[in-house]
Design a protein around this motif. Structure first.
Motif, PDB file in Angstrom:
ATOM      1  N   ASN A  87      18.849   8.896   5.533  1.00 18.90           N
ATOM      2  CA  ASN A  87      18.067  10.136   5.464  1.00 18.90           C
ATOM      3  C   ASN A  87      16.974  10.033   4.412  1.00 18.90           C
ATOM      4  O   ASN A  87      16.578  11.024   3.799  1.00 18.90           O
ATOM      5  CB  ASN A  87      18.942  11.369   5.204  1.00 18.90           C
ATOM      6  N   ALA A  88      16.485   8.808   4.204  1.00 19.27           N
ATOM      7  CA  ALA A  88      15.303   8.608   3.374  1.00 19.27           C
ATOM      8  C   ALA A  88      14.071   8.893   4.224  1.00 19.27           C
ATOM      9  O   ALA A  88      14.147   9.046   5.447  1.00 19.27           O
ATOM     10  CB  ALA A  88      15.270   7.191   2.821  1.00 19.27           C
ATOM     11  N   ILE A  89      12.932   8.973   3.575  1.00 20.32           N
ATOM     12  CA  ILE A  89      11.655   9.230   4.251  1.00 20.32           C
ATOM     13  C   ILE A  89      10.923   7.906   4.384  1.00 20.32           C
ATOM     14  O   ILE A  89      10.736   7.188   3.396  1.00 20.32           O
ATOM     15  CB  ILE A  89      10.809  10.228   3.437  1.00 20.32           C
ATOM     16  N   VAL A  90      10.520   7.568   5.605  1.00 21.64           N
ATOM     17  CA  VAL A  90       9.864   6.285   5.856  1.00 21.64           C
ATOM     18  C   VAL A  90       8.349   6.480   5.860  1.00 21.64           C
ATOM     19  O   VAL A  90       7.830   7.360   6.545  1.00 21.64           O
ATOM     20  CB  VAL A  90      10.288   5.687   7.207  1.00 21.64           C
ATOM     21  N   THR A  91       7.667   5.666   5.083  1.00 24.54           N
ATOM     22  CA  THR A  91       6.214   5.594   5.190  1.00 24.54           C
ATOM     23  C   THR A  91       5.833   4.124   5.308  1.00 24.54           C
ATOM     24  O   THR A  91       6.662   3.235   5.082  1.00 24.54           O
ATOM     25  CB  THR A  91       5.516   6.265   3.995  1.00 24.54           C
ATOM     26  N   ALA A  92       4.601   3.858   5.701  1.00 24.04           N
ATOM     27  CA  ALA A  92       4.189   2.476   5.925  1.00 24.04           C
ATOM     28  C   ALA A  92       2.710   2.315   5.640  1.00 24.04           C
ATOM     29  O   ALA A  92       1.911   3.230   5.858  1.00 24.04           O
ATOM     30  CB  ALA A  92       4.480   2.045   7.366  1.00 24.04           C
ATOM     31  N   ALA A  93       2.359   1.136   5.157  1.00 22.72           N
ATOM     32  CA  ALA A  93       0.966   0.759   4.927  1.00 22.72           C
ATOM     33  C   ALA A  93       0.699  -0.527   5.694  1.00 22.72           C
ATOM     34  O   ALA A  93       1.405  -1.529   5.503  1.00 22.72           O
ATOM     35  CB  ALA A  93       0.692   0.559   3.440  1.00 22.72           C
ATOM     36  N   ASN A  94      -0.268  -0.490   6.571  1.00 23.64           N
ATOM     37  CA  ASN A  94      -0.660  -1.692   7.295  1.00 23.64           C
ATOM     38  C   ASN A  94      -1.145  -2.740   6.289  1.00 23.64           C
ATOM     39  O   ASN A  94      -2.041  -2.452   5.484  1.00 23.64           O
ATOM     40  CB  ASN A  94      -1.781  -1.334   8.277  1.00 23.64           C
ATOM     41  N   PRO A  95      -0.602  -3.961   6.294  1.00 20.54           N
ATOM     42  CA  PRO A  95      -1.050  -4.982   5.339  1.00 20.54           C
ATOM     43  C   PRO A  95      -2.533  -5.306   5.431  1.00 20.54           C
ATOM     44  O   PRO A  95      -3.093  -5.876   4.490  1.00 20.54           O
ATOM     45  CB  PRO A  95      -0.200  -6.202   5.696  1.00 20.54           C
TER      46      PRO A  95
END
Length: 511
Positions: A87-95
């Motif tokens: 139940n963590a929050i997922v974020t992402a950065a395109n390399p």
């Protein structure tokens, strides 16, 4: 009890429940095809359990942010589900983003853990632990089940492309993701094999995992260095049923000579969007790919929005983005907020429970974009016809003012593309003294020989549109630049346009 004092119960429509159903019925079905690696749903769940245990050991708890700085891959999918199981929050950065953009994302979200396979290229990570996917998967412990969550808990943060400033993080709760999964229309059928040429950091993956689980579909990833020939090879070899891509990718694919002999008999449809789709491209896709073409209109803030249907006529697909999907509501409004009637152009406003809940930690931009009742002001200008079909005129910030007249690139670009010596083209405005802005066209030539002079292109345009809309400068390129999501990089083109205007004004050495 959770850290915020609320008692949580398992969400019957949550990710864990969706995985339970798949693991009972089809654990051996392929979920991700990543080069030579074929990840089944069963292996996806097992690996995510190992990664989740490792994240938990690093102190990740419900409500913490886990940031994935990874290319599209099976590892990305595993780490995404691992964080969701906590139940963590997922974020992402395109390399592929620049270091300043990645630093901005890290600074805005303050992640507990950053997962990357290139730690040396990361900007300073503050207090975050940095681990590679391999490190998370090397432990022997495996988490069972998933931490309970509620539908209103934040689930993912997806970043805008930053074409008009620093990226903003649109955050979605679990309920938003569940709603979108059930409103995909013809894009999702049980057992589909979907080509996935856009980065996983994009909303097309970050908000779609529920949909993938419900339909037991496989994602076929294109190589990290995208080519049209590589895309075609995958369509054939992996028996893809749903081809997906942005217009720039389809333009290059339908131009391949090898397409004529390719076996695309498994394709039931192809989809495009995330940019202007010229009518000529829609027709070329239908003719050369031999299947229906659907157009989707969406944004980071509203990832499921408008779309055409499989049986829509060519003219409708080529000129509109279709009708509202699912529970999406749309209105066209004037600058003063007045609702406009059919056929009148104005700002597009959207409302859906599947939309973002706001921009992460940015109350000011959230208030500017999203009203308290949920209506979101898009950056697009368009009109609705009597049947509810939406025609996009262009982005409000793409328009330029030449000599007091508004010019929308979407009015000029189709005229340029009709010229027999122009294969691809984009128009932007650039500041100029006295007249305000000039139109600069960037074009990729078609055919052999020197490309036409600017005067010829202007004459071609003036015979078809108002003279002030004809581009003042034409710059010929081998290819149009794209950003990290393969959209035309208009920010880079605006920079080049300013240079082109400056060169035009610069006196010749002999003057």
């Amino acid at each position: 009890m959770s850290g915020d004092g609320r008692r949580r119960f398992p969400d019957p429509n949550g990710l864990h429940a969706c995985f339970d159903a798949v693991l009972r019925e089809a654990p051996g079905a392929e979920a991700v095809v990543d080069g030579e690696l074929r990840l089944t749903f069963g292996a996806w769940w097992r690996r995510s359990g190992i990664a989740a245990a490792a994240l938990s050991g690093l102190g990740v708890r419900a409500g913490d942010v886990v940031c994935l700085v990874l290319p599209s891959s099976a590892d990305f999918a595993v780490c995404y589900v691992a964080a969701m199981r906590l139940n963590a929050i997922v974020t992402a950065a395109n390399p592929r983003l620049g270091p300043d953009e990645i630093a901005h994302i890290i600074g805005r979200t303050s992640p507990a853990v950053i997962v990357t396979d290139a730690p040396g290229s990361l900007p300073p990570a503050g207090a975050a632990a940095v681990r590679s996917p391999a490190e998370l998967l090397e432990g022997g412990a495996e988490m069972a089940g998933a931490a309970p969550s509620s539908p209103a808990d934040p689930a993912v943060i997806v970043w805008t492309t930053g074409t008009t400033g620093r990226p903003k993080g649109a955050w979605f709760d679990h309920r938003s993701l569940q709603i979108m999964a059930r409103e995909m229309g013809p894009l999702s059928r049980p057992g589909d094999r979907k080509l996935m040429p856009v980065p996983f950091a994009h909303a097309a993956f970050m908000t779609r995992v529920h949909d993938q689980l419900i339909h037991r579909s496989a994602l076929v990833l294109t190589p990290r260095e995208w080519t049209a020939r590589g895309m075609l090879d995958l369509l054939v070899r992996e028996r893809v049923t749903v081809g997906q891509g942005v217009p720039t990718q389809w333009e290059k694919l339908v131009a391949l000579e090898e397409l004529a002999g390719a076996d695309l008999s498994r394709l039931r449809l192809v989809s495009t969007g995330a940019g202007r789709v010229p009518p000529s491209l829609v027709r070329a896709m239908r003719e050369r790919l031999g299947c229906p073409v659907v157009v989707r209109y969406a944004s980071t803030e509203v990832p499921l929005c408008f779309g055409t249907d499989l049986d829509d006529p060519v003219e409708l697909v080529a000129s509109t983005v279709g009708r509202a999907l699912g529970g999406v509501r749309a209105e066209i409004r004037a600058g003063d907020g007045t609702r406009l009637g059919p056929g009148v152009t104005g700002r597009v406003y959207l409302r859906s429970r599947g939309s973002m809940r706001g921009y992460w930690r940015e109350p000011g931009p959230t208030a500017e974009t999203m009203a308290p009742d949920g209506w979101i002001a898009s950056s697009d200008l368009g009109s609705l016809d009597a049947a509810g079909n939406l025609t996009i005129v262009g982005r409000a910030d793409d328009a330029y003012i030449r000599g007091g007249y508004n010019v929308h690139p979407s009015e000029v670009e189709p005229v340029l593309l009709a010229h027999p010596r122009i294969q691809r083209a984009t128009v932007v405005g650039a500041p100029a003294p006295v007249i305000g802005e000039l139109g600069v066209a960037f074009a990729v030539p078609a055919g052999a020989g020197p490309p036409p002079e600017t005067a010829e292109i202007r004459a071609w345009c003036r015979g078809r549109i108002a003279d002030y809309k004809a581009p003042d400068i034409v710059v010929w390129l081998d290819d149009l630049p794209v950003n990290a999501t393969y959209k035309i990089d208009r920010t880079e083109l605006r920079r080049r346009a300013e240079d082109a205007v400056a060169r035009q004004r610069r006196p010749h050495p002999r003057d």
